[in-house]
Design a protein around this motif. Sequence first.
Motif, PDB file in Angstrom:
ATOM      1  N   GLY A   1       0.902  -1.271  -0.185  1.00  0.00           N
ATOM      2  CA  GLY A   1      -0.066   0.157  -0.165  1.00  0.00           C
ATOM      3  C   GLY A   1       1.043   1.311   0.161  1.00  0.00           C
ATOM      4  O   GLY A   1       2.043   1.108   0.359  1.00  0.00           O
ATOM      5  N   GLU A   2       0.072   2.499  -0.298  1.00  0.00           N
ATOM      6  CA  GLU A   2       1.068   3.753  -0.191  1.00  0.00           C
ATOM      7  C   GLU A   2       1.859   3.771   1.391  1.00  0.00           C
ATOM      8  O   GLU A   2       2.962   4.411   1.141  1.00  0.00           O
ATOM      9  N   ASN A   3       1.120   3.359   2.336  1.00  0.00           N
ATOM     10  CA  ASN A   3       1.523   3.788   3.518  1.00  0.00           C
ATOM     11  C   ASN A   3       1.824   2.266   4.453  1.00  0.00           C
ATOM     12  O   ASN A   3       2.334   2.460   5.279  1.00  0.00           O
ATOM     13  N   THR A   4       1.513   1.365   3.735  1.00  0.00           N
ATOM     14  CA  THR A   4       1.255   0.146   4.508  1.00  0.00           C
ATOM     15  C   THR A   4       1.986  -1.249   3.688  1.00  0.00           C
ATOM     16  O   THR A   4       1.426  -1.281   2.764  1.00  0.00           O
TER      17      THR A   4
ATOM     18  N   ALA B   1      -4.300  -2.795   3.198  1.00  0.00           N
ATOM     19  CA  ALA B   1      -5.144  -1.863   4.411  1.00  0.00           C
ATOM     20  C   ALA B   1      -6.491  -1.473   3.889  1.00  0.00           C
ATOM     21  O   ALA B   1      -7.476  -1.376   4.331  1.00  0.00           O
TER      22      ALA B   1
ATOM     23  N   TYR C   1       9.694   7.156   3.198  1.00  0.00           N
ATOM     24  CA  TYR C   1       8.632   6.699   4.374  1.00  0.00           C
ATOM     25  C   TYR C   1       8.724   5.228   5.164  1.00  0.00           C
ATOM     26  O   TYR C   1       9.156   5.245   6.186  1.00  0.00           O
TER      27      TYR C   1
ATOM     28  N   HIS D   1       5.382  12.224   9.257  1.00  0.00           N
ATOM     29  CA  HIS D   1       4.682  11.555   8.349  1.00  0.00           C
ATOM     30  C   HIS D   1       3.471  12.283   8.245  1.00  0.00           C
ATOM     31  O   HIS D   1       3.425  13.546   8.323  1.00  0.00           O
ATOM     32  N   ASN D   2       2.352  11.541   8.093  1.00  0.00           N
ATOM     33  CA  ASN D   2       1.096  12.158   8.028  1.00  0.00           C
ATOM     34  C   ASN D   2       0.081  10.784   8.687  1.00  0.00           C
ATOM     35  O   ASN D   2       0.776   9.794   9.199  1.00  0.00           O
TER      36      ASN D   2
ATOM     37  N   GLY E   1      -1.702   8.574   7.258  1.00  0.00           N
ATOM     38  CA  GLY E   1      -1.567   7.481   6.710  1.00  0.00           C
ATOM     39  C   GLY E   1      -0.723   6.506   7.555  1.00  0.00           C
ATOM     40  O   GLY E   1      -1.058   5.415   7.117  1.00  0.00           O
ATOM     41  N   SER E   2       0.159   6.989   8.366  1.00  0.00           N
ATOM     42  CA  SER E   2       0.937   5.779   8.951  1.00  0.00           C
ATOM     43  C   SER E   2       0.304   5.532  10.426  1.00  0.00           C
ATOM     44  O   SER E   2       0.893   4.687  11.101  1.00  0.00           O
TER      45      SER E   2
ATOM     46  N   ASP F   1       0.112   1.844  11.098  1.00  0.00           N
ATOM     47  CA  ASP F   1       1.441   1.010  11.308  1.00  0.00           C
ATOM     48  C   ASP F   1       1.965   1.402  12.536  1.00  0.00           C
ATOM     49  O   ASP F   1       2.439   0.551  13.396  1.00  0.00           O
TER      50      ASP F   1
END
Lengths: 294, 431
Positions: free
Chosen positions: A252-255, B46, B256, B273-274, B276-277, B280
């Motif tokens: 994913g983009e961030n995962t 996700a 990232y 970051h933003n 989006g993480s 995680d």
Amino acid sequence: MSADATRLPAARRGAARSVRATAVRDRTGRLLRLFLPLGLYLLFTLVPFYWMLLFALRPAGSTSLLPWPVTFEHFDTVWNGMGFRTYFTNSVLIAALTLVSVTFFALMGGYALARFAFRGRRAFMLALLCTQFVPGAMMLIPLFNVFQLLHLIDTRWSLVVAETVFQLPLAMILMSGFVKNVPVELEESAMVDGCGRLRAFLAVVLPLLRPGIVAVGSFAFIGSWNNFLFALMFLNDPELQTVPVGLQTTIGENTVDFGALAAGGVVAAVPVVLVFAFVQKYLVQGMSAGAVKG
Amino acid sequence: MARSLRTAAAALAALGLLTACGSGGSAGDSAKKTVITFWDNNAGPARTPLYQHLIDEFEKAHPGIEVKYVGVTSSEVAEKYNTAIAAGSTPDVGGVTTALLASLTAQKALVPLDERLAGSPLNGKLSAAMLETSKAAAGGKGLYQLPSSGNQDVIWYRADKFEEAGIGVPKTWDELFAAAAKLTDRSKNQYGFTIRGGAGSGFQVLAEAYAYSGLTEVFDANGKSTVDDPKNVELIARIAAQYKQTTPEADVSNAYPQMLAQFQANQVMMVHHNLGSTKDVRSALGDKAAGMLLPAGPNGTATLANPVDGFGVFKNSKHQDAAWTFLEYLDSHGANSYWNENAGQIPANTEAYADDWYVKSGITKRAGDALNSGKLVQPPVYLPQYSKITKTEAEPNFQKVLLGRMSPADFAKSVADALTKAQADYRAKNG
């Protein structure tokens, strides 16, 4: 030490020791010159594969450097949960058909290039070579339009046709080299004995082209198996997608699901490894065919 | 006989392969339904399951419409859209971030949604700030993206390590740099901060610069970019000075994933970051990590708007009404809240702001409040050259700054000059 040895004259014992020492030095030198670099290279090559296996087999979140305790949860995730069962079947079908298609047309075209003298043959071969300079991305939109007219978008045929078209030029050039290495006298003898050209080709030339066929077929299979761009662009239905596109969806983009990515990588690598394991003998023969003229 | 059997078997196998290679699928029930295709612009482990769940729910509620989900990863989506537009084979509905919007509207691939929204139950229930960002990203010529979720820059920090060291949450950049220095122990390979030097660094360093300078516009009244404002340059220089002092040496090429890996492995204590993480960070560190908004500079703070995610209806769609119905569902209170709760983003549907998960979400709500504060700086994503300037050109130059081969002032000027020129070109063409 035997009693005979103790009775040898001192000079001969010294010579024997010298021969043994030279043998040891040679072995050591060979070890250092050949096997040590090769071993290091092997290690360098295998570490990424080990890393992939490690991530695929150890539990999520584990930092162990050994895949222990072993878990197959990532394989279950990608195979059953992320659709790799379908992607794998699609990839096998598409790669197998591409293999058949490329090999067949390469045999025909390669034979013609090798055996028939026709006007513009050199220019034609040059044109075939030049097609290799055109990146697949540049051909996407024209291909897309053609496939749309033929109602091939969102069918596996689009990939088979596109892959065949892209791989055929090089495969034909390779195959013509293999055909040239088969003495034309063999065909002529068969034709003197009553065979037609097709029969002579099938009965005499084709068996001798086995290494070439395996080499060209393997490259066609691997090329099709690994192709990402065409599958991404020409297929939308998830039921038709292939392994490389499926692999991309684990990121994913961030995962990034590293366990699933690694397990998917193993699934993607297995056919390639198997193909090379089974055909390496022919590949080596094919690669070296014609290397030495006798 | 055996040869005949083998031949027959081979022929059957070939026939099987040929049959299997067709596109398959029968019309069946779907012939009675309106089938719309939906391309997810950021498919992945996700988000894909969230959409699959929502599509199932939508199809139950709207038995006349079937949605075909196509997952496209964010790295490939621009190419896939551009090819589809050129070939006239776009989907009915597509996921569209504001970063993609300029390219899609320039190619006239999307239909305006203003009238549909005005007549929809969603009217008045979507974040005004996100709608403004959507319109700005399309060059202010209308609503071509129905926003679904917002994202904002945050700094994740190790709350446990801050507490151990007796450091409060930094409210200013001075406090942040002081905290980074205090938490750095290079002998233990532990660093207070991490700089994004690899992919994505261009936008990130600009977000930091504007948060510090407090500038509220990327262009002044004359169309000149404010990126090379002395206050922005000052912060860029201060960030670069942190390199290898309070940050790992590998930061020069880290993007990232590497930054987050260092954060999770106790090597860095703060990572910009933003949202989006969120998933995680939470799954790896739980309560040991917390988020803060970008600290303020001497002139207060300003927040550079992050890309807003949303959906567009494609002009080539033959089922635009069904496509809109699907979008209305995705942006409805329940669906939008479900999606954003699980994706860790800020909902576009303002009814979701009263939901328990959002009220208790901590940094997500604070980032949402900042986004909806009306003080966002709109990056000029409508410029066709924006991505090239902030990525292809700015990122390698920022690496030069970190390595001491380019001055922060020259870096800022190169970005500013390119943006100024792009803005002038845009104005000349679009008025």
